[in-house]
Design a protein around this motif. Structure first.
Motif, PDB file in Angstrom:
ATOM      1  N   GLU A   1      40.074  63.564  44.043  1.00 29.61           N
ATOM      2  CA  GLU A   1      39.641  62.470  43.171  1.00 29.61           C
ATOM      3  C   GLU A   1      40.792  61.524  42.843  1.00 29.61           C
ATOM      4  O   GLU A   1      40.607  60.305  42.761  1.00 29.61           O
ATOM      5  N   VAL A   2      41.980  62.054  42.672  1.00 32.61           N
ATOM      6  CA  VAL A   2      43.147  61.197  42.410  1.00 32.61           C
ATOM      7  C   VAL A   2      43.387  60.262  43.594  1.00 32.61           C
ATOM      8  O   VAL A   2      43.654  59.056  43.418  1.00 32.61           O
ATOM      9  N   GLU A   3      43.287  60.785  44.803  1.00 34.10           N
ATOM     10  CA  GLU A   3      43.468  59.954  45.996  1.00 34.10           C
ATOM     11  C   GLU A   3      42.384  58.882  46.075  1.00 34.10           C
ATOM     12  O   GLU A   3      42.653  57.721  46.382  1.00 34.10           O
ATOM     13  N   ARG A   4      41.149  59.277  45.809  1.00 27.69           N
ATOM     14  CA  ARG A   4      40.043  58.317  45.878  1.00 27.69           C
ATOM     15  C   ARG A   4      40.208  57.214  44.837  1.00 27.69           C
ATOM     16  O   ARG A   4      40.000  56.032  45.130  1.00 27.69           O
ATOM     17  N   ARG A   5      40.589  57.575  43.634  1.00 25.83           N
ATOM     18  CA  ARG A   5      40.745  56.567  42.586  1.00 25.83           C
ATOM     19  C   ARG A   5      41.902  55.624  42.877  1.00 25.83           C
ATOM     20  O   ARG A   5      41.843  54.435  42.555  1.00 25.83           O
TER      21      ARG A   5
ATOM     22  N   SER B   1      41.614  77.195  41.537  1.00 28.84           N
ATOM     23  CA  SER B   1      42.116  76.601  42.784  1.00 28.84           C
ATOM     24  C   SER B   1      41.158  75.537  43.307  1.00 28.84           C
ATOM     25  O   SER B   1      41.587  74.498  43.841  1.00 28.84           O
ATOM     26  N   VAL B   2      39.844  75.770  43.156  1.00 24.79           N
ATOM     27  CA  VAL B   2      38.857  74.784  43.578  1.00 24.79           C
ATOM     28  C   VAL B   2      38.940  73.539  42.705  1.00 24.79           C
ATOM     29  O   VAL B   2      38.867  72.403  43.187  1.00 24.79           O
ATOM     30  N   GLN B   3      39.106  73.742  41.410  1.00 26.60           N
ATOM     31  CA  GLN B   3      39.230  72.607  40.494  1.00 26.60           C
ATOM     32  C   GLN B   3      40.451  71.767  40.827  1.00 26.60           C
ATOM     33  O   GLN B   3      40.400  70.527  40.793  1.00 26.60           O
ATOM     34  N   PHE B   4      41.564  72.433  41.178  1.00 25.02           N
ATOM     35  CA  PHE B   4      42.776  71.697  41.555  1.00 25.02           C
ATOM     36  C   PHE B   4      42.541  70.876  42.818  1.00 25.02           C
ATOM     37  O   PHE B   4      42.977  69.722  42.925  1.00 25.02           O
ATOM     38  N   GLN B   5      41.843  71.453  43.808  1.00 30.33           N
ATOM     39  CA  GLN B   5      41.588  70.732  45.049  1.00 30.33           C
ATOM     40  C   GLN B   5      40.719  69.495  44.810  1.00 30.33           C
ATOM     41  O   GLN B   5      40.998  68.409  45.334  1.00 30.33           O
TER      42      GLN B   5
ATOM     43  N   LEU C   1      36.278  73.227  51.230  1.00 33.92           N
ATOM     44  CA  LEU C   1      35.368  73.774  50.230  1.00 33.92           C
ATOM     45  C   LEU C   1      34.010  74.112  50.819  1.00 33.92           C
ATOM     46  O   LEU C   1      33.336  75.042  50.364  1.00 33.92           O
ATOM     47  N   HIS C   2      33.583  73.374  51.828  1.00 35.29           N
ATOM     48  CA  HIS C   2      32.311  73.677  52.488  1.00 35.29           C
ATOM     49  C   HIS C   2      32.427  74.867  53.437  1.00 35.29           C
ATOM     50  O   HIS C   2      31.436  75.549  53.706  1.00 35.29           O
ATOM     51  N   GLY C   3      33.612  75.073  53.988  1.00 31.31           N
ATOM     52  CA  GLY C   3      33.759  76.100  54.991  1.00 31.31           C
ATOM     53  C   GLY C   3      33.111  75.678  56.299  1.00 31.31           C
ATOM     54  O   GLY C   3      32.980  74.487  56.599  1.00 31.31           O
ATOM     55  N   ALA C   4      32.650  76.633  57.065  1.00 30.67           N
ATOM     56  CA  ALA C   4      32.080  76.347  58.385  1.00 30.67           C
ATOM     57  C   ALA C   4      30.845  75.467  58.303  1.00 30.67           C
ATOM     58  O   ALA C   4      30.563  74.693  59.220  1.00 30.67           O
ATOM     59  N   THR C   5      30.095  75.552  57.193  1.00 30.40           N
ATOM     60  CA  THR C   5      28.869  74.754  57.088  1.00 30.40           C
ATOM     61  C   THR C   5      29.157  73.259  57.119  1.00 30.40           C
ATOM     62  O   THR C   5      28.295  72.460  57.488  1.00 30.40           O
TER      63      THR C   5
ATOM     64  N   GLY D   1      30.178  86.621  42.325  1.00 29.86           N
ATOM     65  CA  GLY D   1      29.277  86.491  41.192  1.00 29.86           C
ATOM     66  C   GLY D   1      29.516  85.283  40.315  1.00 29.86           C
ATOM     67  O   GLY D   1      28.896  85.152  39.252  1.00 29.86           O
ATOM     68  N   ARG D   2      30.378  84.374  40.745  1.00 33.54           N
ATOM     69  CA  ARG D   2      30.687  83.178  39.945  1.00 33.54           C
ATOM     70  C   ARG D   2      30.574  81.942  40.831  1.00 33.54           C
ATOM     71  O   ARG D   2      30.886  82.002  42.023  1.00 33.54           O
ATOM     72  N   PRO D   3      30.134  80.806  40.239  1.00 29.59           N
ATOM     73  CA  PRO D   3      30.132  79.558  41.026  1.00 29.59           C
ATOM     74  C   PRO D   3      31.548  79.206  41.466  1.00 29.59           C
ATOM     75  O   PRO D   3      32.521  79.430  40.728  1.00 29.59           O
ATOM     76  N   LEU D   4      31.676  78.667  42.663  1.00 34.17           N
ATOM     77  CA  LEU D   4      32.998  78.266  43.143  1.00 34.17           C
ATOM     78  C   LEU D   4      33.677  77.280  42.202  1.00 34.17           C
ATOM     79  O   LEU D   4      34.907  77.244  42.104  1.00 34.17           O
TER      80      LEU D   4
END
Length: 313
Positions: free
Chosen positions: A210-214, A201-205, A259-263, A193-196
């Motif tokens: 983003e740290v790696e990309r920057r 844990s999702v925010q940490f990932q 984060l996308h899973g199988a999709t 019932g909540r956005p991922l």
């Protein structure tokens, strides 16, 4: 030291991104895979209309920055065309682009293109390239095919840094898009019932990605400055950038797929195409281990001067 891209270069990159989106966006790579013979006609004329092939990144610092921004925008859409390799072309007017090669069985993502290529190895030796017919489908090869290199009596050491740096900008554009796709996915996908995106844990990932990309982004701009400044360590800086960008790609794509899973592995997802067509950039001419080994050998005991070297400011 100025490592920020000029406003003109950034605007040029934005124009390229919009032009590629108007030409098909995500559909470009899908169309090229279905009909490999259309690969060049899908992308090259779009960029040619913007003056891309008139850029001279070897001779002008502003045009080098514009070329980098162009490569990044091409990577954002996984444009199925060797943009960076064409922009890295040597001064020799008889060739259209430059490939960096290594090993006894060199390969490059240049299948199905009517272009003339030169090659440079990591020892600085130059060569003329004959592209072999591709083996297998575009889907299985991502347009990678073997190339035969005929040695030339010519020194191409000065070509190496630019030919290594520009493809890193293409890969950086792919990382931009992968993180954007991951963010969009977790904002709309719900669990319990909540956005991922509300799960810590999702925010940490996403933060890790983003740290790696920057970090890769910062080194990409530093490597451009190193080439512009004619530094003796430009090749070491280019290899350092490649090492960091490959590490960032490993983290970013791993997290985006988690984060996308199988999709994320289905053709309905742009991430699937982006991830698959990032592989040639990540594996050729050297993978992460080979890049790190070469970098360690060149840097030697002195190590890297790096972005925060007080003598480089």
């Amino acid at each position: 030291m100025r490592i920020e891209l000029s406003g003109e270069a950034l605007e040029f990159g934005n124009q390229v991104r919009r032009a590629l989106q108007a030409a098909g966006g995500d559909e470009l790579v899908q169309a090229a895979e279905r009909e490999p013979e259309r690969r060049e006609s899908l992308v090259a004329p779009v960029l040619g209309a913007l003056g891309a092939w008139e850029l001279r990144p070897r001779h002008d610092g502003e045009e080098l920055e514009a070329a980098a921004a162009l490569c990044r925008s091409a990577g954002y859409w996984a444009a199925p065309y060797p943009v960076a390799e064409r922009l890295a072309r040597p001064v020799d007017p008889d060739v259209d682009g430059l490939l960096v090669v290594s090993g006894d069985e060199p390969a490059a993502a240049v299948a199905g293109l009517d272009l003339r290529w030169a090659a440079v190895a990591f020892d600085g030796s130059r060569g003329a390239v004959t592209v072999r017919p591709p083996v297998g489908s575009a889907r299985s090869s991502a347009f990678v095919t073997r190339v035969d290199v005929r040695p030339l009596d010519d020194d191409g050491a000065a070509d190496l840094a630019l030919a290594l740096v520009l493809p890193c900008w293409t890969l950086l554009g792919m990382l931009d898009r992968a993180i954007e796709l991951a963010r969009d996915h977790v904002l709309v996908r719900e669990q319990f019932g909540r956005p991922l995106s509300e799960f810590q844990s999702v925010q940490f990932q996403l933060t890790d990605a983003e740290v790696e990309r920057r970090g890769a982004d910062m080194l990409a701009r530093y490597a451009l400055w190193s080439i512009q400044s004619g530094r003796d360590d430009a090749l070491i800086d280019a290899l350092s950038l490649r090492s960091a960008t490959l590490a960032a790609a490993e983290t970013v794509f791993r997290i985006a797929h988690q984060l996308h899973g199988a999709t994320g592995f289905c053709d309905e997802s742009p991430l699937s195409w982006l991830s698959r067509y990032s592989l040639p950039l990540r594996r050729l001419p050297l993978g992460a281990a080979g890049t790190d080994e070469l970098l360690a050998g060149l840097a030697g005991r002195d190590g890297l001067a790096g972005l925060f070297d007080p003598d480089g400011a």
